[in-house]
Design a protein around this motif. Structure first.
Motif, PDB file in Angstrom:
ATOM      1  N   GLU A 264      51.514  74.500  60.727  1.00 29.53           N
ATOM      2  CA  GLU A 264      52.488  74.958  59.748  1.00 29.53           C
ATOM      3  C   GLU A 264      53.834  74.264  59.952  1.00 29.53           C
ATOM      4  N   MET A 265      54.197  74.047  61.216  1.00 26.96           N
ATOM      5  CA  MET A 265      55.441  73.353  61.513  1.00 26.96           C
ATOM      6  C   MET A 265      55.393  71.909  60.997  1.00 26.96           C
ATOM      7  N   TYR A 268      55.742  71.828  57.333  1.00 27.60           N
ATOM      8  CA  TYR A 268      57.137  72.079  56.954  1.00 27.60           C
ATOM      9  C   TYR A 268      57.945  70.779  57.011  1.00 27.60           C
ATOM     10  N   LYS A 284      61.819  78.263  64.580  1.00 37.87           N
ATOM     11  CA  LYS A 284      61.939  79.470  63.763  1.00 37.87           C
ATOM     12  C   LYS A 284      60.858  79.502  62.682  1.00 37.87           C
ATOM     13  N   GLN A 285      60.626  78.366  62.038  1.00 40.95           N
ATOM     14  CA  GLN A 285      59.607  78.304  61.002  1.00 40.95           C
ATOM     15  C   GLN A 285      58.209  78.543  61.562  1.00 40.95           C
TER      16      GLN A 285
END
Length: 368
Positions: A264-265, A268, A284-285
């Motif tokens: 997911e990072m 992003y 944080k993400q």
């Protein structure tokens, strides 16, 4: 020994014949016996000049057994008068058992009565060249790299045996034209690839580019192509020579090996490459610690900063290769979050082998 027509050979200064840098031999066509050989020829054959010039050695006995039939076929055509010369790339088997590769040019020589009596062979030792070719061929097979050449005038191409497998087409399918190649490129990348190739042809510059293709089975693969140009005397591009390699696995490696948080990072970063990014923001993400982000990239042999920079450089190249009116290097650098244009130019050149200004200039030239 040959008749007096050969006497002129002995009158040549030996230093001249021995310092030509190529092997020179004279062969009696009827008997196939070598009647004269210079120093370089003796070195290639692995014999002494005295032995070669004795008239007791035939060129066929020095030829590698696997090349003899092919050589004899050309020699017989020469004897029949079907040809007056021939060229071969062949091997010689030396006395010590070693093999020497040579490029041989053979021309027939007639006596004063017009009868074909001798042939002169000019030999160039290409052993090192062949070894390099064999090493390259092995590297190509191991790496899965496909090599190709494109003829601009005829819009035709020649490809290596691995080319079709890289593009996912039938083994017996012919080499594609430029239009056929572009049809295999992913629709989102097609314009960029076409522009890059057209710019190379227009400017004579090489290129390196990553893009996607859609194989016949529907699978999407990432490729990296590198090419250089050959120019004629007028400075026009006649050929593109290049290599293409499938980099899908390396593109997907991090994502496939990453836990859900890291995947997911990475997604992003891909979606927000033109926004300010920091380790804290990525953590944080991903919902993890900054230390975990650092450890993840370290396990992949890189850093978060280096990965983000590579993503941004790829986008900057796409913008510079397909510029809109008013596009500038500084504008692209800032749009891709590079605050120092000098550092951006340095990093861009390290990644793509040319300055961003050169990419933009070539793109502008191809539009005219």
């Amino acid at each position: 020994m040959p008749e007096r027509e050969l006497d002129h050979v002995d009158k040549f200064p030996r230093a001249f014949l021995d310092n030509l840098g190529v092997g020179i031999s004279l062969v009696d066509v009827a008997r196939g016996q070598i009647v004269f050989a210079n120093t370089e020829c003796a070195r290639i054959f692995g014999c002494s000049q005295q032995e070669l010039n004795s008239g007791q050695i035939t060129f066929i006995e020095l030829t590698h057994p696997e090349d003899r039939d092919r050589n004899l076929a050309e020699h017989h055509r020469l004897l029949k008068g079907e040809i007056r010369q021939y060229r071969l790339r062949k091997r010689y088997l030396r006395r010590d058992g070693s093999v020497v590769w040579a490029r041989v040019a053979v021309n027939g020589i007639s006596d004063s009565a017009g009868t074909l009596r001798w042939c002169c062979a000019v030999l160039e030792d290409i052993t090192e060249k062949v070894r390099l070719e064999q090493q390259l061929s092995l590297a190509v097979r191991v790496s899965g790299m496909a090599t190709w050449s494109y003829v601009v005038r005829t819009n035709t191409s020649e490809t290596s045996k691995t080319y079709n497998s890289v593009f996912g087409v039938g083994e017996n399918e012919g080499a594609p034209s430029l239009d056929e190649l572009l049809r295999r490129v992913h629709p989102d990348d097609r314009k960029s690839v076409a522009t890059t190739i057209q710019r190379a042809i227009a400017t004579g510059s090489g290129y390196a580019q990553e893009y996607r293709i859609v194989q016949e089975n529907g699978h999407v693969r990432w490729l990296r192509s590198m090419a250089s140009c050959t120019l004629d005397t007028a400075g026009c591009v006649t050929h593109l020579f290049g290599a293409t390699i499938d980099i899908t696995e390396s593109k997907n490696r991090i994502q496939h090996r990453s836990p859900k948080q890291m995947s997911e990072m990475l997604a992003y970063i891909d979606e927000n490459w033109n926004e300010p990014l920091s380790i804290d923001l990525l953590a944080k993400q991903a919902g993890c610690s900054s230390r975990k982000i650092h450890r993840f990239f370290a396990s992949e042999g890189t850093t978060a900063v280096a990965h983000i920079k590579k993503v941004r450089l790829r986008h900057s190249r796409q913008q510079l290769s397909n510029p809109e009116r008013g596009t500038t290097v500084t504008g692209v650098a800032l749009a891709c979050c590079f605050q120092n244009v000098g550092h951006f130019a340095r990093d861009y050149r390290n990644e793509f082998g040319e300055l961003p200004s050169e990419t933009l200039k070539q793109a502008r030239s191809s539009e005219r």
